[in-house]
Write a protein that holds these residues in place. Structure first.
Motif, mmCIF file in Angstrom:
data_model
loop_
_atom_site.group_PDB
_atom_site.id
_atom_site.type_symbol
_atom_site.label_atom_id
_atom_site.label_comp_id
_atom_site.label_asym_id
_atom_site.label_seq_id
_atom_site.Cartn_x
_atom_site.Cartn_y
_atom_site.Cartn_z
ATOM 1 N N CYS A 186 -59.980 -90.834 -25.263
ATOM 2 C CA CYS A 186 -61.024 -90.548 -24.271
ATOM 3 C C CYS A 186 -60.646 -91.134 -22.916
ATOM 4 N N THR A 187 -60.779 -90.318 -21.882
ATOM 5 C CA THR A 187 -60.483 -90.772 -20.522
ATOM 6 C C THR A 187 -61.712 -90.582 -19.647
ATOM 7 N N GLY A 188 -62.038 -91.589 -18.867
ATOM 8 C CA GLY A 188 -63.134 -91.485 -17.906
ATOM 9 C C GLY A 188 -62.564 -91.061 -16.566
ATOM 10 N N VAL A 189 -63.288 -90.175 -15.882
ATOM 11 C CA VAL A 189 -62.868 -89.721 -14.550
ATOM 12 C C VAL A 189 -63.859 -90.297 -13.542
ATOM 13 N N TYR A 190 -63.360 -91.011 -12.553
ATOM 14 C CA TYR A 190 -64.257 -91.581 -11.542
ATOM 15 C C TYR A 190 -64.687 -90.517 -10.529
ATOM 16 N N ARG A 191 -65.895 -90.666 -9.990
ATOM 17 C CA ARG A 191 -66.437 -89.862 -8.878
ATOM 18 C C ARG A 191 -66.410 -88.347 -9.136
ATOM 19 N N GLY A 192 -66.808 -87.971 -10.332
ATOM 20 C CA GLY A 192 -66.999 -86.546 -10.631
ATOM 21 C C GLY A 192 -65.777 -85.697 -10.349
ATOM 22 N N TYR A 193 -66.025 -84.505 -9.826
ATOM 23 C CA TYR A 193 -64.918 -83.569 -9.590
ATOM 24 C C TYR A 193 -63.945 -84.099 -8.543
ATOM 25 N N GLN A 194 -64.421 -84.958 -7.654
ATOM 26 C CA GLN A 194 -63.532 -85.500 -6.629
ATOM 27 C C GLN A 194 -62.448 -86.362 -7.280
#
Ligand SMILES: Nc1ncnc2c1ncn2[C@@H]1O[C@H](COP(=O)(O)OP(=O)(O)O)[C@@H](O)[C@H]1O
Ligand SMILES: O=P(O)(O)OC[C@H]1O[C@](O)(COP(=O)(O)O)[C@@H](O)[C@@H]1O
Ligand SMILES: [Mg+2]
Length: 328
Positions: free
Chosen positions: A38-46
């Motif tokens: 699992c990977t978290g992406v910061y600041r949504g699509y940006q």
């Protein structure tokens, strides 16, 4: 099974809402349970466009269930509205061997997911996270219940001072194009009038109704106005209009604003977020794509983005009746 999902990324996008952290936590732990990276992406699509990623293990998400906001942060990304931006996002997903995406957000987030998923044939599942409750196919969105409680608590306080001074208060609440917060919090807080975008009351009828309630013996009044309402769009102009045409009350305005989006999530939102986060991972494992995971009649449902985006839920006419009768 072929096409087995091995790596899922998760992001939060659009307006933050209480319970988003609980949803990220559930996604991360469901991945751990199923032995999926699992990977978290910061600041949504940006953050997707910029490759701003962080690996999430089950312990990375500790002490989050009770916290408002989103630790992955949220954004409204103009660049994702362009093909170039979305190409960059896809390159980062590919380079990190990410097989699927969970997006937690509102209608705009799902629209972006639908566009991106079609362009790159990429599996995406949405989790409805917005205080507005303006998504079809799910009874509730994550954060809505907490926002309602925040609004009711605030209006209870306003009631004390309204009553002590014989004042009429216009209280503006959020809900860009949807009256759910205004209608439900308005009933819960005992508002005299509730103005929502789905129903145009008209200034004159509002005035007549206020005159009637004054005559019936009311000495103070609370009007809840959804920010997107036709006559309440400029709440200060509406206050001037009432002040000029109704001399029995002193008129005051309170704009509740972003306090409605913050705070520790209610138990309802925590449980909802936990169920929907797990539901999103289940949906991806079962090869679903371009669907939102929602809750309908207490059961988890997979709703195609197209349906989830078919306008906001119709306003409940029964609730309008309840509001009318209880405010007589
Ligand atoms: N038509 C679209 N095409 C691509 N991306 C979109 C589209 N609509 C919205 N998005 C993306 O989704 C983000 C979040 O949408 P927004 O409407 O701001 O919030 P919410 O998801 O809470 O409704 C936008 O900032 C944008 O990056
Ligand atoms: O914080 P911002 O960007 O001004 O946005 C305000 C809007 O966000 C909301 O709180 C939530 O809307 P979304 O879930 O669509 O982002 C609306 O009720 C409000 O109109
Ligand atoms: Mg929205």
């Amino acid at each position: 099974m072929t096409n087995k999902i091995k790596h899922i990324a998760v992001l939060t996008s659009g307006g933050d809402s209480p319970g988003m952290n609980a949803a990220i936590r559930a996604v991360s732990r469901a991945c751990a349970f199923h032995e999926i990276k699992c990977t978290g992406v910061y600041r949504g699509y940006q953050g997707l466009i910029e490759g701003d990623f962080k690996e999430l293990g089950p312990r990375t998400v500790k002490n989050l269930i009770n916290r408002g906001g989103t630790f992955l942060k949220s954004a409204r990304s103009k660049a994702f509205m362009t093909r170039e931006g979305r190409n960059q996002a896809f390159e980062h997903l590919k380079n990190n061997s990410i097989d699927a995406l969970v997006v937690i957000g509102g209608d705009g987030t799902f629209k972006g997911a639908e566009v991106f998923g079609n362009e790159f044939q990429f599996p995406i599942v949405g989790v409805p996270g917005t205080i507005d409750n303006d998504i079809r196919g799910t009874d509730h969105t994550i954060g809505y219940d907490t926002a309602l409680n925040t609004v009711v608590e605030a209006i209870d306080k306003i009631r004390d001072t309204a009553n002590s001074h014989n004042r009429l208060f216009l209280v503006e609440v959020m809900g860009r194009n949807a009256g759910d917060i205004a209608l439900n919090a308005g009933i819960g807080a005992g508002a005299e009038e509730i103005l929502i975008p789905e129903e145009n009351l008209g200034k004159e009828r509002l005035l007549e109704s206020l005159k009637r309630s004054r005559k019936s013996g009311k000495t103070s009044s609370i009007i809840v106005v959804a920010e997107g309402d036709q006559i309440g769009k400029n709440i200060f102009e509406l206050a001037d209009y009432i002040d000029t045409n109704l001399d029995s009350y002193e008129v005051k305005v309170t704009v509740l604003g972003h306090i409605q989006r913050g705070g520790s999530p209610s138990c309802y939102d925590r449980v909802l977020a936990s169920r929907l986060g797990i539901g999103a991972v289940d949906a991806l494992i079962n090869q679903h794509k371009a669907v939102m995971v929602g809750i309908a009649h207490k059961k988890i449902v997979n709703v195609p983005f197209e349906q989830a985006l078919a306008g906001s839920n119709d306003i409940d006419t029964d609730l309008l009746r309840v509001a009318d009768i209880t405010s007589i």
